[in-house]
Design a protein around this motif. Structure first.
Motif, PDB file in Angstrom:
ATOM      1  N   LEU A 137       0.831  -1.212   0.000  1.00  0.00           N
ATOM      2  CA  LEU A 137       0.000   0.000   0.000  1.00  0.00           C
ATOM      3  C   LEU A 137       0.867   1.266   0.000  1.00  0.00           C
ATOM      4  O   LEU A 137       1.732   1.411   0.871  1.00  0.00           O
ATOM      5  N   HIS A 138       0.609   2.131  -0.942  1.00  0.00           N
ATOM      6  CA  HIS A 138       1.232   3.459  -0.975  1.00  0.00           C
ATOM      7  C   HIS A 138       0.099   4.424  -0.698  1.00  0.00           C
ATOM      8  O   HIS A 138      -0.853   4.515  -1.475  1.00  0.00           O
ATOM      9  N   ILE A 139       0.186   5.106   0.446  1.00  0.00           N
ATOM     10  CA  ILE A 139      -0.948   5.931   0.867  1.00  0.00           C
ATOM     11  C   ILE A 139      -0.542   7.399   0.866  1.00  0.00           C
ATOM     12  O   ILE A 139       0.390   7.806   1.571  1.00  0.00           O
ATOM     13  N   ASN A 140      -1.236   8.166   0.049  1.00  0.00           N
ATOM     14  CA  ASN A 140      -1.039   9.611   0.027  1.00  0.00           C
ATOM     15  C   ASN A 140      -2.113  10.250   0.894  1.00  0.00           C
ATOM     16  O   ASN A 140      -3.289  10.235   0.529  1.00  0.00           O
ATOM     17  N   VAL A 141      -1.701  10.790   2.035  1.00  0.00           N
ATOM     18  CA  VAL A 141      -2.664  11.438   2.928  1.00  0.00           C
ATOM     19  C   VAL A 141      -2.650  12.934   2.627  1.00  0.00           C
ATOM     20  O   VAL A 141      -1.618  13.510   2.296  1.00  0.00           O
ATOM     21  N   ASP A 142      -3.802  13.517   2.749  1.00  0.00           N
ATOM     22  CA  ASP A 142      -3.929  14.949   2.470  1.00  0.00           C
ATOM     23  C   ASP A 142      -3.496  15.743   3.717  1.00  0.00           C
ATOM     24  O   ASP A 142      -4.309  16.388   4.371  1.00  0.00           O
ATOM     25  N   PHE A 143      -2.207  15.684   4.032  1.00  0.00           N
ATOM     26  CA  PHE A 143      -1.706  16.320   5.255  1.00  0.00           C
ATOM     27  C   PHE A 143      -1.807  17.841   5.181  1.00  0.00           C
ATOM     28  O   PHE A 143      -1.533  18.445   4.137  1.00  0.00           O
ATOM     29  N   LYS A 144      -2.153  18.424   6.324  1.00  0.00           N
ATOM     30  CA  LYS A 144      -2.185  19.886   6.407  1.00  0.00           C
ATOM     31  C   LYS A 144      -1.065  20.422   7.309  1.00  0.00           C
ATOM     32  O   LYS A 144      -0.786  21.614   7.305  1.00  0.00           O
ATOM     33  N   SER A 145      -0.469  19.529   8.112  1.00  0.00           N
ATOM     34  CA  SER A 145       0.577  19.981   9.037  1.00  0.00           C
ATOM     35  C   SER A 145       1.467  18.801   9.422  1.00  0.00           C
ATOM     36  O   SER A 145       1.095  17.635   9.225  1.00  0.00           O
ATOM     37  N   GLU A 146       2.627  19.120  10.000  1.00  0.00           N
ATOM     38  CA  GLU A 146       3.519  18.049  10.468  1.00  0.00           C
ATOM     39  C   GLU A 146       2.898  17.280  11.634  1.00  0.00           C
ATOM     40  O   GLU A 146       3.198  16.112  11.838  1.00  0.00           O
ATOM     41  N   LYS A 147       2.045  17.952  12.393  1.00  0.00           N
ATOM     42  CA  LYS A 147       1.360  17.259  13.492  1.00  0.00           C
ATOM     43  C   LYS A 147       0.497  16.117  12.942  1.00  0.00           C
ATOM     44  O   LYS A 147       0.429  15.036  13.510  1.00  0.00           O
ATOM     45  N   GLU A 148      -0.163  16.403  11.841  1.00  0.00           N
ATOM     46  CA  GLU A 148      -0.995  15.352  11.222  1.00  0.00           C
ATOM     47  C   GLU A 148      -0.121  14.201  10.720  1.00  0.00           C
ATOM     48  O   GLU A 148      -0.526  13.040  10.777  1.00  0.00           O
ATOM     49  N   ILE A 149       1.061  14.533  10.235  1.00  0.00           N
ATOM     50  CA  ILE A 149       1.973  13.463   9.772  1.00  0.00           C
ATOM     51  C   ILE A 149       2.345  12.565  10.953  1.00  0.00           C
ATOM     52  O   ILE A 149       2.357  11.338  10.842  1.00  0.00           O
ATOM     53  N   GLU A 150       2.618  13.190  12.101  1.00  0.00           N
ATOM     54  CA  GLU A 150       2.960  12.412  13.302  1.00  0.00           C
ATOM     55  C   GLU A 150       1.810  11.489  13.701  1.00  0.00           C
ATOM     56  O   GLU A 150       2.015  10.322  14.039  1.00  0.00           O
ATOM     57  N   GLN A 151       0.589  12.028  13.632  1.00  0.00           N
ATOM     58  CA  GLN A 151      -0.594  11.215  13.960  1.00  0.00           C
ATOM     59  C   GLN A 151      -0.688  10.015  13.022  1.00  0.00           C
ATOM     60  O   GLN A 151      -0.956   8.896  13.449  1.00  0.00           O
ATOM     61  N   ALA A 152      -0.492  10.276  11.745  1.00  0.00           N
ATOM     62  CA  ALA A 152      -0.598   9.197  10.740  1.00  0.00           C
ATOM     63  C   ALA A 152       0.495   8.164  10.953  1.00  0.00           C
ATOM     64  O   ALA A 152       0.254   6.956  10.831  1.00  0.00           O
ATOM     65  N   LEU A 153       1.685   8.630  11.299  1.00  0.00           N
ATOM     66  CA  LEU A 153       2.793   7.693  11.538  1.00  0.00           C
ATOM     67  C   LEU A 153       2.468   6.755  12.700  1.00  0.00           C
ATOM     68  O   LEU A 153       2.777   5.558  12.646  1.00  0.00           O
TER      69      LEU A 153
END
Lengths: 222, 354
Positions: B331-347
């Motif tokens: 799976l290659h998932i492109n998330v519609d991130f709005k901030s680095e905080k959201e990236i941390e949550q996704a990680l």
């Protein structure tokens, strides 16, 4: 005799046989096409209005098959070309008033957008349904839409966009057209659009397929 | 290679796994700006004079990209890749179409004088611009990031850019042999231009594509046939499939961009391409986006067909259900991130599935 010719003409349009030279469809290779049969029908005394009715009915079948995924855009384009070849012989009768079109339909792709395939398809199919079509082309500015509506009172208007970035340009066109001609009916279409979006920007209708446009236009004259 | 992306080696492994139908890549479409200080003190270029400079001045664009790259976040598997696109389908410009730069995109204008012959000319100004732009960006990058391969596009889409989609669609029926000759000629030019680009942008053999967030340890490309939404499955097999197969045979890592609900009818044919590595799904505007449960069965079919998937514009709340339902392999998932905080949550979510 005329009936037989009209039936052959109808088949040519339905299956996209443009003229004698056209190799498509393979089953009709070497046979006359819509071009030749229309000429022959007129020479045999068929009424131009009879011919037009036959063409419109054939294009109706084409639109229906397209809607049902029985044919695809290439086949529909060839049917539209066959229709155009036939219509070329009827032009003098339209000009003289011997045959009446259903009305006038102005169409263009909104400013900022250079796509034309969807707009062209709708234009060809609507013309095939018996309407006079004024094609303003692509990347059409607000003023040009307004000018065309003023030049053709009573005409319906179709506006196309293929991108999410350009679909927002439709609303200013609708507002400007409605400001000078509140009764002008407007249909919008294009891949990113929806019925909800059409309603939200003040369009009178949304056309997902060319057949939707034809059905809607027919309601305007019912 | 020491880039501004500190975890690049880990990300490369995620990509290698993904190309081999294993694991998860977590990234986003292009970039967002990083928190805190930039990686380097890069001055912003002078404002562009016009859209021609914005898109087509190699030095100005290299400066601009260098500035933005110094400020982007490369968390998770976000790639350090400069977006060098010259329009969606710039290969057509190298063989006679024209480019027109506007505020939001570069338009490919068809060639009114197209005579049916596909000719490649080394002196073509748009071909030269591809090379000049990539060289300028590579010189500026100094190894801090990769220079992406422009979105060349191929096959029927390129032929449509040269002579208009209506003409291509009708010629498929009226003159199929000539159309097939033209498509082969386009593929031949594609391989020439792609190889020239690869020679400039590759770093130790590795390369990345300007869009679609793909990196590979060797030749890597995104393939497409957007016009396929207008043709039958039978015509797709005649006019698209053989040329896509050639590309997949010659390019080491390939991703097919499946665009729109009407393109799904060609999926069975695509799954027959043995050397196609992955399929990206674009539902289109007005449809639920890539994380929607509506597409789980589509993803499962692609994975069962032996290809990895790329899901785009997945939202944070769709991430875990997507992994639960589609699995964690390929799976290659492109998330519609709005901030680095959201990236941390996704990680935090994705780590549980790795």
């Amino acid at each position: 005799m005329n009936q037989e010719l009209l039936m052959k003409l109808s088949e040519c349009v339905e299956f996209g046989k443009i003229n004698l030279a056209s190799p498509y469809p393979p089953t009709m290779k070497g046979q006359p096409g819509a071009d030749e049969y229309t000429k022959e029908a007129l020479e045999a005394g068929a009424q131009p209005s009879e011919i037009l009715d036959e063409l419109v009915a054939a294009m109706g079948k084409v639109g229906q098959k397209f809607t049902e995924n029985k044919i695809f855009v290439p086949q529909m384009l060839l049917s539209a070309k066959a229709m155009s070849a036939a219509m070329a012989h009827l032009k003098p009768f339209f000009a003289s008033g011997a045959v009446q079109r259903k009305g006038t339909f102005i169409i263009g792709t909104v400013f900022g957008d250079l796509h034309d395939i969807g707009k062209n398809l709708v234009a060809m199919m609507v013309e095939g349904a018996g309407w006079e079509v004024i094609d303003l082309g692509i990347d059409v500015k607000v003023e040009k839409f307004v000018e065309a509506v003023q030049q053709h009172p009573g005409a319906a208007l179709g506006i196309s966009a293929l991108l999410t970035t350009t679909m927002v340009n439709i609303q200013p066109v609708i507002e400007a057209v409605k400001a000078v001609s509140p009764d002008t009916k407007i249909i919008v279409g294009g891949a990113p659009l929806s019925a909800e979006f059409a309603a939200s920007i003040g369009a009178d209708a949304y056309g997902k397929t060319p057949q939707d446009d034809i059905v809607w236009l027919d309601t305007l004259i019912a | 290679m020491q880039t501004w992306k500190t975890n690049f080696e880990e990300t490369k492994q995620h990509y290698l796994n993904w190309w081999n139908h294993k694991g998860i890549v977590l990234t986003m479409w292009e970039h967002l700006q990083k928190d805190g200080a930039p990686y380097a003190d890069v001055a912003a270029p002078a404002p562009h004079k016009d859209m021609n400079q914005f898109w087509f001045d190699p030095q100005w664009r290299a400066d601009y990209l260098h500035y933005t790259m110094s400020r982007n976040s490369y968390m998770a598997d976000i790639l350090p890749v400069a977006n060098t696109q010259l329009g969606p389908g710039s290969l057509a410009a190298t063989i006679g179409a024209d480019l027109e730069g506007r505020e939001d995109t570069i338009w490919i204008r068809e060639n009114a004088g197209f005579d049916g012959n596909i000719r490649f000319d080394e002196n073509n100004k748009w071909y030269q611009l591809h090379l000049d732009l990539l060289k300028a960006c590579k010189a500026k990058a100094q190894g801090n990031y990769l220079v992406g391969c422009p979105d060349l596009v191929e096959g029927l889409d390129t032929l449509a850019s040269l002579k208009g989609p209506d003409n291509v669609l009708m010629d498929m029926i009226l003159d199929p042999d000539r159309t097939l000759e033209q498509l082969q000629a386009i593929n031949d030019v594609y391989f020439k231009v792609f190889d020239d680009i690869y020679d400039i942008i590759n770093v130790d053999g590795e390369m990345a594509f300007c869009y679609f967030s793909i990196w590979g340890p060797a030749k890597t490309s995104k393939l497409q046939c957007d016009i396929s939404i207008m043709i039958s499955p039978e015509d797709f097999r005649i006019f698209a499939l053989p040329f896509l197969k050639q590309q997949c045979d010659k390019i080491d890592y390939t991703l097919y961009h499946l665009d729109g609900v009407d393109a799904i009818r060609h999926l069975d044919a695509l799954l027959e391409i043995e050397n196609l590595s992955a399929i990206q799904w674009t539902p289109g505007y007005g449809q639920p986006q890539g994380g929607s449960p509506q597409w789980y069965d589509l993803y499962k079919k692609i994975i069962a067909g032996g290809k990895s998937i790329m899901a785009n514009w997945v939202t944070l709340d769709e991430l875990q259900p997507l992994l639960d339902n589609v699995g964690n392999q390929g799976l290659h998932i492109n998330v519609d991130f709005k901030s680095e905080k959201e990236i941390e949550q996704a990680l935090r979510i994705v780590e549980k599935y790795r």
